[in-house]
Design a protein around this motif. Structure first.
Motif, PDB file in Angstrom:
ATOM      1  N   ILE A 134       0.676  -1.145  -0.007  1.00  0.00           N
ATOM      2  CA  ILE A 134      -0.178   0.056  -0.090  1.00  0.00           C
ATOM      3  C   ILE A 134       0.965   1.341   0.075  1.00  0.00           C
ATOM      4  O   ILE A 134       0.639   2.069  -0.621  1.00  0.00           O
ATOM      5  CB  ILE A 134      -0.714  -0.080   1.051  1.00  0.00           C
ATOM      6  N   SER A 135       2.120   1.151   0.679  1.00  0.00           N
ATOM      7  CA  SER A 135       2.648   2.376   1.122  1.00  0.00           C
ATOM      8  C   SER A 135       3.567   2.584  -0.327  1.00  0.00           C
ATOM      9  O   SER A 135       3.564   3.820  -0.908  1.00  0.00           O
ATOM     10  CB  SER A 135       3.781   2.135   2.118  1.00  0.00           C
ATOM     11  N   VAL A 136       4.024   1.472  -1.233  1.00  0.00           N
ATOM     12  CA  VAL A 136       4.668   1.638  -2.464  1.00  0.00           C
ATOM     13  C   VAL A 136       3.888   2.308  -3.474  1.00  0.00           C
ATOM     14  O   VAL A 136       4.214   3.248  -4.161  1.00  0.00           O
ATOM     15  CB  VAL A 136       5.220   0.401  -2.677  1.00  0.00           C
ATOM     16  N   ALA A 137       2.693   1.624  -3.398  1.00  0.00           N
ATOM     17  CA  ALA A 137       1.611   1.914  -4.405  1.00  0.00           C
ATOM     18  C   ALA A 137       1.274   3.626  -4.212  1.00  0.00           C
ATOM     19  O   ALA A 137       0.995   4.498  -5.147  1.00  0.00           O
ATOM     20  CB  ALA A 137       0.376   1.070  -4.396  1.00  0.00           C
ATOM     21  N   TYR A 138       1.238   3.823  -2.778  1.00  0.00           N
ATOM     22  CA  TYR A 138       0.780   5.263  -2.602  1.00  0.00           C
ATOM     23  C   TYR A 138       1.681   6.053  -3.381  1.00  0.00           C
ATOM     24  O   TYR A 138       1.215   7.182  -3.864  1.00  0.00           O
ATOM     25  CB  TYR A 138       0.779   5.572  -1.084  1.00  0.00           C
ATOM     26  N   LEU A 139       3.100   5.821  -2.980  1.00  0.00           N
ATOM     27  CA  LEU A 139       4.217   6.751  -3.619  1.00  0.00           C
ATOM     28  C   LEU A 139       4.165   6.586  -5.249  1.00  0.00           C
ATOM     29  O   LEU A 139       4.460   7.598  -5.703  1.00  0.00           O
ATOM     30  CB  LEU A 139       5.584   6.296  -3.102  1.00  0.00           C
ATOM     31  N   GLU A 140       4.041   5.647  -5.795  1.00  0.00           N
ATOM     32  CA  GLU A 140       3.837   5.555  -7.149  1.00  0.00           C
ATOM     33  C   GLU A 140       2.771   6.353  -7.618  1.00  0.00           C
ATOM     34  O   GLU A 140       2.922   7.127  -8.653  1.00  0.00           O
ATOM     35  CB  GLU A 140       3.434   3.900  -7.584  1.00  0.00           C
ATOM     36  N   VAL A 141       1.481   6.352  -7.178  1.00  0.00           N
ATOM     37  CA  VAL A 141       0.517   6.986  -7.767  1.00  0.00           C
ATOM     38  C   VAL A 141       0.412   8.544  -7.187  1.00  0.00           C
ATOM     39  O   VAL A 141       0.083   9.073  -8.390  1.00  0.00           O
ATOM     40  CB  VAL A 141      -0.957   6.341  -7.035  1.00  0.00           C
ATOM     41  N   GLU A 142       1.014   8.810  -6.124  1.00  0.00           N
ATOM     42  CA  GLU A 142       1.428  10.247  -5.919  1.00  0.00           C
ATOM     43  C   GLU A 142       2.354  10.859  -6.830  1.00  0.00           C
ATOM     44  O   GLU A 142       2.062  12.102  -7.152  1.00  0.00           O
ATOM     45  CB  GLU A 142       1.772  10.217  -4.458  1.00  0.00           C
ATOM     46  N   ALA A 143       3.265  10.289  -7.078  1.00  0.00           N
ATOM     47  CA  ALA A 143       4.348  10.618  -8.116  1.00  0.00           C
ATOM     48  C   ALA A 143       3.828  11.259  -9.526  1.00  0.00           C
ATOM     49  O   ALA A 143       4.125  11.866 -10.246  1.00  0.00           O
ATOM     50  CB  ALA A 143       5.592   9.776  -8.131  1.00  0.00           C
ATOM     51  N   MET A 145       1.003  11.888  -9.950  1.00  0.00           N
ATOM     52  CA  MET A 145       0.132  13.330 -10.033  1.00  0.00           C
ATOM     53  C   MET A 145       0.629  14.472 -10.345  1.00  0.00           C
ATOM     54  O   MET A 145       0.059  15.723 -10.645  1.00  0.00           O
ATOM     55  CB  MET A 145      -0.588  13.470  -8.628  1.00  0.00           C
ATOM     56  N   PHE A 146       2.321  14.482 -10.384  1.00  0.00           N
ATOM     57  CA  PHE A 146       2.946  15.665 -10.705  1.00  0.00           C
ATOM     58  C   PHE A 146       3.527  15.547 -11.996  1.00  0.00           C
ATOM     59  O   PHE A 146       4.036  14.777 -12.466  1.00  0.00           O
ATOM     60  CB  PHE A 146       4.181  15.723  -9.422  1.00  0.00           C
TER      61      PHE A 146
END
Length: 146
Positions: A134-143, A145-146
């Motif tokens: 979940i944490s790794v996917a969170y960082l991937e999806v967040e990145a 967005m930019f």
């Protein structure tokens, strides 16, 4: 490539489980070696790859025409092996993206994502790996967005 009369096709999914994982297809045997891009009823580390890339690599493997799939870990099987792992990765990534869009942090969304992944709860290392995924996917999806 052909070696000793056997043809080998190498498939590479950039930044899948990692950025160095190859899959090997032997067309004459309809046999696909998936490497760590696919696990069967268990979880792998995703620290050096991407969920999006891993999902795409699995699509490539399934489109090969193979009927026998050898995962990086777990029993060999038919197309259900890559389908199940791809389903896990897809659900996890989609749920994380949904809750990130709602403004939740990774630890706030974890119970909801775990609930959506209930069909995988009996896989080896589910409790040990799902939070990290979940944490790794969170960082991937967040990145993205930019």
């Amino acid at each position: 490539m052909e070696l000793a009369g056997i043809k080998f096709q190498f498939l590479y999914g950039e930044k899948a489980h990692s950025d160095t994982d190859l899959m090997v297809f032997i067309p004459e045997k309809s046999l696909m070696f998936l490497g760590d891009n696919v696990m069967n009823n268990r979880f792998g580390r995703m620290d050096n790859g991407t969920f999006k890339g891993n999902i795409a690599a699995i699509e490539m493997a399934m489109a090969s025409g193979a009927t026998v799939f050898v995962p990086g870990h777990g029993p060999t099987g038919d197309i259900a092996v890559p389908q199940a792992f791809q389903r896990y990765l897809s659900i996890l990534r989609e749920e994380v993206a949904k809750y990130l869009d709602e403004g939740l942090s990774d630890f706030e969304m974890k119970p909801k994502v775990v609930e959506a992944l209930a069909e995988f709860k009996d896989w080896v290392d589910f409790n040990a790996e799902v939070g990290r995924h979940i944490s790794v996917a969170y960082l991937e999806v967040e990145a993205e967005m930019f």
